[in-house]
Design an enzyme around this catalytic site. Structure first.
Site, mmCIF file in Angstrom:
data_model
loop_
_atom_site.group_PDB
_atom_site.id
_atom_site.type_symbol
_atom_site.label_atom_id
_atom_site.label_comp_id
_atom_site.label_asym_id
_atom_site.label_seq_id
_atom_site.Cartn_x
_atom_site.Cartn_y
_atom_site.Cartn_z
ATOM 1 N N ASP A 70 -5.111 2.755 5.218
ATOM 2 C CA ASP A 70 -4.774 3.398 6.489
ATOM 3 C C ASP A 70 -3.779 4.526 6.225
ATOM 4 O O ASP A 70 -2.975 4.458 5.286
ATOM 5 C CB ASP A 70 -4.129 2.401 7.457
ATOM 6 C CG ASP A 70 -5.125 1.391 8.016
ATOM 7 O OD1 ASP A 70 -6.341 1.653 7.960
ATOM 8 O OD2 ASP A 70 -4.675 0.327 8.498
ATOM 9 N N GLU B 264 -8.000 -1.508 1.670
ATOM 10 C CA GLU B 264 -6.837 -2.224 2.220
ATOM 11 C C GLU B 264 -7.238 -3.408 3.082
ATOM 12 O O GLU B 264 -6.776 -4.530 2.855
ATOM 13 C CB GLU B 264 -5.975 -1.260 3.057
ATOM 14 C CG GLU B 264 -4.791 -1.956 3.715
ATOM 15 C CD GLU B 264 -4.029 -1.076 4.689
ATOM 16 O OE1 GLU B 264 -3.181 -1.618 5.419
ATOM 17 O OE2 GLU B 264 -4.271 0.148 4.737
ATOM 18 N N TYR C 47 3.168 -29.295 -1.638
ATOM 19 C CA TYR C 47 2.682 -30.471 -0.914
ATOM 20 C C TYR C 47 2.822 -31.771 -1.706
ATOM 21 O O TYR C 47 2.603 -32.853 -1.164
ATOM 22 C CB TYR C 47 1.227 -30.261 -0.479
ATOM 23 C CG TYR C 47 1.120 -29.416 0.770
ATOM 24 C CD1 TYR C 47 1.549 -29.905 1.996
ATOM 25 C CD2 TYR C 47 0.623 -28.118 0.720
ATOM 26 C CE1 TYR C 47 1.482 -29.139 3.147
ATOM 27 C CE2 TYR C 47 0.553 -27.334 1.859
ATOM 28 C CZ TYR C 47 0.979 -27.849 3.069
ATOM 29 O OH TYR C 47 0.928 -27.094 4.210
#
Length: 329
Positions: free
Chosen positions: A210, A157, A71
């Site tokens: 997962d 996770e 930026y």
């Protein structure tokens, strides 16, 4: 004419070392960025610009994030990814961690549980007393005086699962522990924190992911590192991490209804096939077996599937039983 030689960060330039993880091969293939070549001159100029900013920060002992750099001149840099790539190249070229360049990563991870420490500026942080999670420091290498009575670290996770465990007061109920989440693919600071916790306390580190290829991929990043950051593997990877769950074999053992499972996509199949070919899987026969089971079923499951057994099954039954009876690989 001016030029710089950069190591190519690719699979061919990375090797697997059991005690370190994915590691860049010394004297691997390099690419040259020249100031007099139309194809590479713009990148050469951007590299010089960022090097000059780094020089000023080192001289003044100030720091900036990658987003700060982007930026500072968005028209010049064009995109955040261009800045990220050049910073990685500079870090790799100089063979020093990003922190030594006085560049900090924007953090997205959270930590909670039995842990307190002091930030580099003297701010004291107590994760134990907080009812909510604490953002992972943007300057992990600067934190000191780490104190914990935790028996283990649990890497989670997803943020939703992490928040559920936090709401259930999991890190106090079972035994003192530290919980960390990178909220998906972990950022650099979250990986640095996990490594720092391992170096500081030498306690077991478990991962809760997962039961799908994406979750396994994320776990591998924590445990073995990533190709793009292989030159910093010794600062980031923690090869001792254990896979606590959700294991594909758990789905069968717990009689999870097949209607609650999700069919593989073509992308899932390709991702899993890629993971199965990686050198570190050959060193993990139990992992290999679980991945073969996942591949054969072509089904995946999120951790939330355990709520089909009961709303608090994860924190009340699943994790306590796993930790007590050694249900990890």
């Amino acid at each position: 004419m001016y030029s710089v030689s950069l190591h190519c960060i690719c699979l061919e330039c990375v090797r697997f070392k059991d005690s370190v993880g994915l590691q860049m091969i010394p004297r691997c293939t390099t690419k040259q960025i020249r100031s007099d070549c139309p194809q590479s001159a713009p990148r050469f100029a951007l590299m010089l610009k960022i090097l000059s900013m780094i020089y000023k920060m080192v001289q003044s002992n100030t720091y900036a994030t990658k987003r700060d750099i982007y930026y500072s001149d968005t028209l010049l840099f064009g995109s955040q990814s261009a800045v990220d790539s050049i910073i990685n190249d500079i870090s790799c070229m100089l063979k020093i961690p990003r922190r030594s360049l006085h560049i900090l990563s924007t953090t997205k991870g959270f930590v909670a549980g039995n842990l307190s420490y002091t930030e580099e500026d003297g701010t004291k942080v107590n994760c134990t007393c907080s009812a909510t999670a604490v953002s992972v420091s943007s300057n992990v290498q600067g934190i000191k005086n780490l104190i914990s009575h935790a028996k283990f670290v649990l890497i989670v996770e997803k943020d939703a699962t992490f928040q559920r465990l936090l709401d259930d007061d999991f890190f106090n109920k079972v035994s003192p522990c530290i919980m960390v989440t990178g909220r998906g693919v972990p950022d650099l600071n979250t990986r640095l924190l996990v490594r720092k916790l391992w170096d500081s306390f030498q306690i077991p580190i478990f991962s809760l992911m997962d039961a799908d290829p994406h979750g396994v991929e994320i776990m591998c990043v924590y445990k073995y590192g990533s190709v793009s950051m292989s030159f910093e593997a010794h600062h980031l990877a923690v090869p001792s991490i254990k896979w606590l769950g959700l294991l594909p074999s758990d789905l069968k053992r717990l009689n999870i209804n097949k209607d609650a499972l999700i069919p593989f996509t073509k992308q899932d199949q390709n991702k899993l096939a890629s993971i199965q070919k990686r050198p570190y899987i050959a060193c993990q026969p139990l992992w290999k077996k679980e991945l073969e089971m996942m591949a054969a079923s072509k089904l995946k499951a999120e951790i939330q599937v355990l709520t089909s057994l009961s709303q608090d099954y994860l924190s009340r039954v699943y994790l306590p039983n796993k930790l007590q009876f050694g249900g990890w690989i």
